[in-house]
Design a protein around this motif. Structure first.
Motif, PDB file in Angstrom:
ATOM      1  N   ALA A 341      47.142  48.953  36.700  1.00 28.48           N
ATOM      2  CA  ALA A 341      46.155  48.969  37.780  1.00 28.48           C
ATOM      3  C   ALA A 341      45.082  50.024  37.535  1.00 28.48           C
ATOM      4  N   TRP A 342      45.474  51.165  36.962  1.00 26.52           N
ATOM      5  CA  TRP A 342      44.506  52.215  36.600  1.00 26.52           C
ATOM      6  C   TRP A 342      43.469  51.660  35.630  1.00 26.52           C
ATOM      7  N   TRP A 343      43.952  50.953  34.603  1.00 28.33           N
ATOM      8  CA  TRP A 343      43.009  50.371  33.639  1.00 28.33           C
ATOM      9  C   TRP A 343      42.121  49.320  34.297  1.00 28.33           C
ATOM     10  N   ALA A 344      42.723  48.456  35.121  1.00 29.04           N
ATOM     11  CA  ALA A 344      41.948  47.400  35.774  1.00 29.04           C
ATOM     12  C   ALA A 344      40.849  47.997  36.665  1.00 29.04           C
ATOM     13  N   TRP A 345      41.153  49.093  37.351  1.00 32.15           N
ATOM     14  CA  TRP A 345      40.153  49.745  38.197  1.00 32.15           C
ATOM     15  C   TRP A 345      39.037  50.353  37.346  1.00 32.15           C
ATOM     16  N   ARG A 346      39.428  51.021  36.262  1.00 29.38           N
ATOM     17  CA  ARG A 346      38.415  51.616  35.376  1.00 29.38           C
ATOM     18  C   ARG A 346      37.521  50.541  34.763  1.00 29.38           C
ATOM     19  N   ALA A 347      38.118  49.389  34.446  1.00 32.98           N
ATOM     20  CA  ALA A 347      37.352  48.304  33.830  1.00 32.98           C
ATOM     21  C   ALA A 347      36.575  47.473  34.844  1.00 32.98           C
ATOM     22  N   ARG A 348      36.712  47.813  36.145  1.00 30.85           N
ATOM     23  CA  ARG A 348      35.997  47.114  37.225  1.00 30.85           C
ATOM     24  C   ARG A 348      36.277  45.602  37.215  1.00 30.85           C
ATOM     25  N   LEU A 349      37.540  45.288  37.007  1.00 34.14           N
ATOM     26  CA  LEU A 349      37.886  43.865  36.915  1.00 34.14           C
ATOM     27  C   LEU A 349      37.776  43.146  38.256  1.00 34.14           C
ATOM     28  N   TRP A 350      37.761  43.882  39.351  1.00 33.93           N
ATOM     29  CA  TRP A 350      37.679  43.217  40.650  1.00 33.93           C
ATOM     30  C   TRP A 350      36.377  42.432  40.822  1.00 33.93           C
ATOM     31  N   ARG A 351      35.416  42.673  39.944  1.00 35.30           N
ATOM     32  CA  ARG A 351      34.132  41.979  40.036  1.00 35.30           C
ATOM     33  C   ARG A 351      34.190  40.539  39.520  1.00 35.30           C
ATOM     34  N   HIS A 352      35.270  40.195  38.802  1.00 28.07           N
ATOM     35  CA  HIS A 352      35.331  38.895  38.133  1.00 28.07           C
ATOM     36  C   HIS A 352      36.411  38.021  38.770  1.00 28.07           C
ATOM     37  N   TRP A 353      36.068  36.782  39.120  1.00 29.54           N
ATOM     38  CA  TRP A 353      37.028  35.878  39.751  1.00 29.54           C
ATOM     39  C   TRP A 353      38.184  35.541  38.829  1.00 29.54           C
ATOM     40  N   TRP A 354      37.876  35.424  37.504  1.00 30.45           N
ATOM     41  CA  TRP A 354      38.939  35.061  36.568  1.00 30.45           C
ATOM     42  C   TRP A 354      39.972  36.176  36.418  1.00 30.45           C
ATOM     43  N   ALA A 355      39.534  37.425  36.619  1.00 26.78           N
ATOM     44  CA  ALA A 355      40.483  38.543  36.567  1.00 26.78           C
ATOM     45  C   ALA A 355      41.458  38.468  37.744  1.00 26.78           C
ATOM     46  N   TRP A 356      40.949  38.060  38.915  1.00 22.72           N
ATOM     47  CA  TRP A 356      41.832  37.881  40.072  1.00 22.72           C
ATOM     48  C   TRP A 356      42.826  36.754  39.823  1.00 22.72           C
ATOM     49  N   LEU A 357      42.371  35.702  39.184  1.00 23.82           N
ATOM     50  CA  LEU A 357      43.271  34.584  38.886  1.00 23.82           C
ATOM     51  C   LEU A 357      44.389  35.026  37.947  1.00 23.82           C
ATOM     52  N   VAL A 358      44.008  35.765  36.875  1.00 22.65           N
ATOM     53  CA  VAL A 358      45.018  36.266  35.940  1.00 22.65           C
ATOM     54  C   VAL A 358      45.973  37.209  36.656  1.00 22.65           C
ATOM     55  N   ALA A 359      45.450  38.051  37.536  1.00 20.76           N
ATOM     56  CA  ALA A 359      46.292  39.002  38.257  1.00 20.76           C
ATOM     57  C   ALA A 359      47.308  38.293  39.143  1.00 20.76           C
TER      58      ALA A 359
END
Length: 661
Positions: A341-359
């Protein structure tokens, strides 16, 4: 218009027809190769082909070790997922089908990422290779020098290896996960243990069962001795991969700016800690699941500190690592989830819909491990004691401090802050569980030591930060830092670092023998009666610990573990013992024939009064004598003969000669 492909790249031509021919040819080869290797009994080559293919399609890795470690992590997570489907398909674990599917997937991935041709030559880290070779040599010597009984005797002393073999064997028999087909497990386990074993994390057991098929070029389980030999070597291989993962993560955290001169003492300390200190006890005591969980956690640490250059590959790899931790050792999943989660936050993955799908998909699959583990455990699971060796407290604290100081010195670098965060999370988890156990039962036990193992491997990876603060020049000064640490690890160990000689030194010198006599007895019984002969085989040939471990080991090798619990309780030397009446009751109640193996006329274990057992006084740490029973109670041979005379159709006595090393 002509498309120019730069020299050194690996993209395939854009022409649709030619692209289709490449894909069709690749898929055809993906099935022809496994068919050919199986025909000549060389399926053992296929896992290396799959690994090489996975390394070839990497785009976010630079060095050879990067590709190797990341590919191993991806393949393990993918294997855990694959097991969910393979449990229900007709071919189950046949090596041709498994390899064909795996290679087909690789061809399709290569086509999607345009990596069907030869990739650029990766960089080789010679210093990392040297450290890995040193760890491998020291680790392999004690196992290569021993026979099968000696090798199996090391983990057999810890008892847990019997249930690991049971799961590995049953997965091979039913062709998939027992937690998806729990009823298939019932013929092999006692009713009171059925739910616990059926829901135990099984990702690594599944991977072992698949690899066993490739090693033997077979579509079915092998003979007991052959299967357990493969298991022991896979156990050793898992530790070597763990060691490589730790060394790789430390190198990755150190970063490309760390010179070989600075890295040398750091890698030397890490390699020595792995083979001398507590990590090697995870191998010698036979905890394969924990080693897999530690390896996934430390690879994740390295990737969170310094992500892959391709965001898509990084996301997929992190997801597969979370699945790998879940399916191997869910205790480490909170750590893995927090640092991911630390990496995902640093990478700002919340901005991408596909990242939410993978999560969402990852969370759903990763939840399988904790949910099944919860079904297999009690509400007080974290308070249970076990057979793991107590971790060296002072050395672990010193390691955590050393790693923290090295990372703090470079805290402005994002990679060092991420690694520092990871060390902090591992330390907080261990401290939290330790305080909970102290508050509840008055002392830290078993799972606290497991979390200390996690802290150790994460801390060793964090030592990579020291490579940035060591002096650029002056080999004597760098050696002055490294050699005292290695010497301190070699000369002592134990809970308070006060026990002479480190665990790894004892293992390498043959001082840590485990229970080789018990292993040889178990193998002897399994060779004489591979399927148990429709009987529970009870070892009464030697001293009490040998008899107890051998009976457990033989019951799993012969697939008769279902009938062993009562015998295990009676034979367990740490209990109150049993009387002749207790022994007779077990014979009468046994649903199958009881076969006693006897040899030494002095061997005894029975007592007259379990509340006041008359046994020889033995100092703590000393081996128990062969004549451990009450002198007024029957010896093992006498008891076996009496029962055979009274129950001639129910009891058999085998006068065996134990195998020599």
């Amino acid at each position: 218009m002509v498309t120019v492909i730069p020299k050194g790249t690996s993209e395939i031509p854009a022409a649709t027809g030619q692209r289709g021919m490449w894909i069709a040819g690749g898929i055809a080869l993906a099935w022809l190769l496994p068919l050919a290797t199986h025909a000549v009994h060389l399926d053992v080559l296929l896992p290396f082909v799959v690994l090489a293919g996975t390394m070839a399609v990497q785009r976010g890795c630079v060095g050879l070790f990067d590709r190797f470690v990341v590919s191993c992590a991806q393949l393990f997570g993918a294997a855990c997922l694959f097991g969910l489907a393979i449990t229900y398909w007709p071919g189950h674990l046949h090596p041709t089908l498994v390899a064909g599917v795996a290679l087909t997937v690789l061809v399709l991935v290569a086509a999607a990422t345009k990596r069907l041709t030869k990739p650029p030559k990766p960089r080789v880290e010679r210093l990392l290779a040297l450290a890995a070779a040193g760890v491998s040599a020291v680790t392999l010597v004690p196992y290569v020098a021993r026979d099968l009984g000696g090798r199996l005797g090391l983990p057999l002393a810890g008892e847990d290896i019997t249930r690991h073999f049971l799961l590995y064997d049953v997965i091979g028999r039913i062709g998939g996960y027992p937690f998806l087909r729990p009823e298939a497990l019932r013929p092999f386990v006692p009713d009171e243990e059925w739910q616990g074993i059926a829901n135990y994390p099984q990702g690594l057991h599944f991977a072992y069962a698949v690899l066993d098929r490739f090693v033997r070029s077979s579509g079915h389980n092998g003979a007991p001795a052959t299967s357990v030999d493969v298991l022991v070597w896979l156990l050793v291989g898992t530790f070597l991969l763990l060691a490589l993962a730790v060394l790789w993560a430390a190198r990755r955290i150190a970063g490309p700016g760390a010179s070989p001169a600075r890295l040398l003492p750091v890698l030397f300390v890490i390699a020595a800690w792995l083979v001398l200190g507590d990590p090697v006890t995870v191998l010698s005591r036979g905890y394969p699941n924990e080693m897999a969980g530690l390896a996934c956690a430390v690879v994740l640490t390295g990737l969170v500190a310094r992500p892959l250059t391709r965001g898509g590959e990084q996301l997929v790899t992190v997801a597969l690592l979370l699945v790998g931790v879940s399916f191997s050792y869910p205790l480490f999943l909170p750590y893995a989830g927090i640092v991911a989660a630390w990496w995902a936050w640093r990478a700002r993955l919340w901005r991408h819909w596909w990242a939410w799908l993978v999560a969402i998909v990852t969370l759903a699959v990763a939840a399988i491990g904790p949910l099944t583990a919860a079904a297999a455990s009690t509400g007080e699971q974290l308070l249970l004691n076990g057979t793991a060796r107590v971790v060296d407290r002072p050395a672990t604290l010193a390691l955590a401090v050393l790693a923290t100081l090295g990372l703090l010195a470079n805290r402005r670098a994002p990679s060092q802050r991420a690694a520092l965060f990871a060390v902090g999370v591992a330390l907080a988890m261990a401290a939290g569980l330790g305080l909970y156990q102290i508050a509840t039962i008055g002392r830290p036990v078993y799972y606290f030591d497991k979390l200390l193992h996690l802290l150790i491997v994460v801390g060793l990876a964090g030592l990579g930060g020291l490579a940035r603060v060591l002096p650029r020049r002056g080999l004597p000064l760098r050696a002055a830092v490294a050699f005292p640490v290695v010497l301190a690890m070699a000369v002592a160990g134990g809970k308070w670092h006060a026990t002479p000689v480190a665990p790894g030194v004892k293992l390498a010198l043959g001082k840590d023998r485990g229970s080789p006599e018990a292993a040889r007895d178990a193998l002897l019984m399994a060779r004489m009666y591979p399927d148990g002969g429709n009987a529970i085989n009870v070892d009464l040939m030697g001293n009490p610990w040998r008899n107890w471990s051998a009976t457990l080991g033989a019951s799993t090798l012969q697939r008769q573990y279902r009938h062993v619990p009562g015998w295990s309780r009676l034979l367990y030397p740490g209990g109150k013992g049993g009387t002749y009446a207790d022994l007779e009751r077990l014979v009468v109640d046994s649903p199958v024939t009881v076969r006693f193996f006897v040899h030494d006329p002095e061997a005894s274990m029975l007592v007259v009064d379990v509340e006041h057992p008359n046994r020889p006084a033995v100092r703590a740490g000393q081996p128990l004598p062969v004549a451990f029973g009450d002198p007024l109670a029957p010896s093992n041979i006498e008891a076996a003969r009496l029962l055979a005379a009274k129950y001639p159709t129910k009891v058999q006595v085998v006068y065996a000669t134990p195998a020599n090393p």
